[in-house]
Design an enzyme around this catalytic site. Structure first.
Site, PDB file in Angstrom:
ATOM      1  N   GLU A 182      -5.570  -8.605   0.491  1.00 52.18           N
ATOM      2  CA  GLU A 182      -6.206  -8.278   1.779  1.00 52.18           C
ATOM      3  C   GLU A 182      -7.665  -7.954   1.517  1.00 52.18           C
ATOM      4  O   GLU A 182      -7.991  -7.223   0.571  1.00 52.18           O
ATOM      5  CB  GLU A 182      -5.603  -7.019   2.427  1.00 52.18           C
ATOM      6  CG  GLU A 182      -4.338  -7.213   3.190  1.00 52.18           C
ATOM      7  CD  GLU A 182      -3.857  -5.927   3.885  1.00 52.18           C
ATOM      8  OE1 GLU A 182      -4.687  -5.134   4.374  1.00 52.18           O
ATOM      9  OE2 GLU A 182      -2.629  -5.739   3.927  1.00 52.18           O
TER      10      GLU A 182
ATOM     11  N   GLU B  42       0.778  -1.231   0.000  1.00 50.39           N
ATOM     12  CA  GLU B  42       0.000   0.000   0.000  1.00 50.39           C
ATOM     13  C   GLU B  42       0.816   1.291   0.000  1.00 50.39           C
ATOM     14  O   GLU B  42       0.770   2.068   0.972  1.00 50.39           O
ATOM     15  CB  GLU B  42      -0.953   0.015   1.206  1.00 50.39           C
ATOM     16  CG  GLU B  42      -1.884  -1.176   1.243  1.00 50.39           C
ATOM     17  CD  GLU B  42      -2.970  -1.073   2.316  1.00 50.39           C
ATOM     18  OE1 GLU B  42      -2.822  -0.245   3.234  1.00 50.39           O
ATOM     19  OE2 GLU B  42      -3.965  -1.806   2.234  1.00 50.39           O
TER      20      GLU B  42
HETATM   21  C1  BG6 Z   1      -4.436  -2.253   5.437  1.00 46.29           C
HETATM   22  C2  BG6 Z   1      -3.065  -2.551   5.943  1.00 46.29           C
HETATM   23  O1  BG6 Z   1      -4.435  -0.902   5.112  1.00 46.29           O
HETATM   24  O2  BG6 Z   1      -5.523  -2.368   6.284  1.00 46.29           O
HETATM   25  C3  BG6 Z   1      -3.011  -3.293   7.273  1.00 46.29           C
HETATM   26  O3  BG6 Z   1      -2.257  -3.192   5.001  1.00 46.29           O
HETATM   27  C4  BG6 Z   1      -4.118  -2.804   8.176  1.00 46.29           C
HETATM   28  O4  BG6 Z   1      -1.742  -3.117   7.812  1.00 46.29           O
HETATM   29  C5  BG6 Z   1      -5.456  -3.089   7.502  1.00 46.29           C
HETATM   30  O5  BG6 Z   1      -4.044  -3.339   9.451  1.00 46.29           O
HETATM   31  C6  BG6 Z   1      -6.683  -2.705   8.325  1.00 46.29           C
HETATM   32  O6  BG6 Z   1      -6.658  -1.361   8.684  1.00 46.29           O
HETATM   33  P1  BG6 Z   1      -6.581  -0.872  10.198  1.00 46.29           P
HETATM   34  O7  BG6 Z   1      -6.198   0.553  10.132  1.00 46.29           O
HETATM   35  O8  BG6 Z   1      -7.948  -1.070  10.767  1.00 46.29           O
HETATM   36  O9  BG6 Z   1      -5.566  -1.711  10.866  1.00 46.29           O
END
Ligand code: BG6
Length: 463
Positions: A364, A164
């Site tokens: 993800e 990202e």
């Molecule tokens: C993504 C990242 O942006 O979202 C992760 O790659 C992150 O590292 C995930 O944990 C969820 O977002 P957050 O801010 O709720 O942890």
């Protein structure tokens, strides 16, 4: 819905969010931020222990396998593997840890997907050079990447340079959620360029060093398709620029080795275009990715900005567009993100039609929910039906995209085991496996049981 043969069912995580800080030589920007201002983190919880993956990985991997996770995307920490950041000398404990980890993964049957950078800039490099603002740091990253390739090139087939890049610029240089929390639009433009450059430099080393015939290299982008709030030409224009800035600024260099001309023109006219050399532009062209990881959580609905770009203000990308919170949207209120599975179909078609139908996977996707102890049964299992619905809805759209010919070969849930989430620490839980953080007891949730069935049958059934 039967997924293609060989479709990979995995989960994703990152070093800084799971390992814990045991024996690390350097602090990254989050370690430093927490050490100096713990109150900025939810309930003052920092990354020291995270989910204790450094110590628990043998048992964690077995548990993951039981939750149907056949591949795990994780990240090497620069701050763990390298001793001297300028010369790239190795840290013996870091080498031993990752070697044992990757071997164990093969033994347990969890394929490693290894990423080199997950927001975790060594703080010395941030302080001394301004982190990704500096091209010297892109050279140091290349050095670190080349060490990782030399050490683990035979143990790992699926490599990735960055997680990202867009979030790096948002967090560190625009919207203040990653240290050093700057607000500096022009710097964010240079950082976006430098990160793409660093990725190409690492790919150049990969091509030189890794002889493993099965190995590929990619990058992981968070795609937030931009949808205009209305049919008005002002909203349409705003969405077009948002698409260039949020998505195409990273997709195009990674896959085609070039930058979108419209974006270059726009930034040039605003007087904020990045500094580049002909040699770097060639480097970018020569070092594109083999496969793309797409992190998808939410769409980006966009409307025309409130004020004209000619207004008296410092340059920020927001002068071209403004987020539109659509009335009646389905929202995950805990995180404040709209839930819109159809965007995954749109991404699949976009990659098919505009990016050479490159092999890609969902690297993800998931749902962060707070206070999951509400849903515990007397056996300690979290009944997270909302997470199952979330994944099913997204996978249905992904399936449509695959049926339409998009070259998607896997789905990785965020995340395997509840992990530490930056400023939010353990507020929102994303795992298929629950982590009682005070005892580090890990238990498969209902979603993990569901995922295991999905992964073993390769078939998604309707509710
Ligand atoms: C993504 C990242 O942006 O979202 C992760 O790659 C992150 O590292 C995930 O944990 C969820 O977002 P957050 O801010 O709720 O942890």
């Amino acid at each position: 819905m039967k997924f293609p043969d060989g479709f990979v069912w995995g989960a994703a995580s990152s070093g800084p969010q799971s390992e814990g800080n045991f024996k690390k030589q350097h602090q990254n920007i989050f370690d430093y931020w927490y050490a100096t201002s713990p109150e900025d983190f939810y309930e003052d919880v920092g990354p020291d222990l995270a989910s204790n993956f450094y110590n628990d990985y043998p048992e964690d991997l077995v548990l993951m396998r039981r939750a149907g996770i056949k591949a795990l995307r994780l990240s090497i920490q620069w701050t763990r593997l390298i001793d001297d950041l300028e010369t790239g000398s190795l840290n013996a404990d870091g080498v031993e840890f990752y070697t044992k980890l990757f071997k164990k993964m093969h033994e347990v049957g969890v394929e490693p997907y290894v990423n080199l950078f997950h927001f975790d800039m060594p703080v010395e490099l941030q302080h001394k050079y301004g982190g990704w603002q500096s091209k010297h740091v892109t050279d140091l990253f290349e050095l670190y990447a080349s060490q990782a390739f030399k050490l683990f090139g035979d143990l790992v087939d699926n490599w990735f340079t960055f997680n990202e890049p867009k979030v790096i610029i948002d967090g560190q240089y625009l919207y203040q959620f990653h240290y050093p929390n700057l607000v500096d639009g022009p710097a964010s433009v240079q950082v976006a360029y430098n990160v793409n450059l660093a990725s190409a430099k690492a790919i150049r080393q990969f091509r030189k060093i890794v002889t493993n015939k099965n190995a590929t290299i990619g990058s992981i982008l968070n795609l937030t398709p931009a949808y205009p709030a209305s049919d008005s030409s002002a909203d349409q224009k705003a969405a077009e620029i948002a698409e260039l800035w949020c998505n195409e600024m990273f997709l195009q260099p990674a896959i085609h080795g070039t930058y979108p001309e419209k974006l270059v023109k726009l930034l040039d006219e605003a007087g904020v275009l990045w500094q580049s050399t002909d040699e770097e532009i060639q480097l970018l062209k020569d070092n594109t990715i083999d496969q793309l990881g797409v992190n998808y959580y939410h769409p980006f609905r966009v409307q025309a900005p409130d004020v004209s770009p000619k207004s008296l203000q410092d340059w920020m990308p927001d002068i071209y567009f403004k987020e539109y919170l659509m009335p009646g949207r389905v929202d995950n209120v805990d995180k404040g993100w709209e839930i819109y599975p159809k965007a995954l179909y749109d991404i699949a078609i976009n990659v098919r039609d505009h990016y050479d139908n490159i092999p890609w996977f969902v690297s993800e996707n998931g749902m962060g929910v707070s206070r999951e102890e509400r849903f515990l049964d007397d056996k300690g299992v979290v009944h997270d039906d909302y997470r199952i619905d979330f994944m099913r809805d997204h996978l249905s759209e992904l399936y449509r995209g695959i049926e339409a010919g998009s070259n998607c070969n896997g789905y990785f849930s965020w995340t395997a085991i509840d992990n530490w989430s930056w400023k939010n620490a353990f507020r929102n839980r994303y795992g298929l496996i629950r982590n009682e953080i005070h005892t580090q007891t890990k238990t498969i949730k209902k979603s993990g049981q569901w995922y295991n069935k999905l992964s073993s049958t390769n078939t998604l059934t309707e509710k």
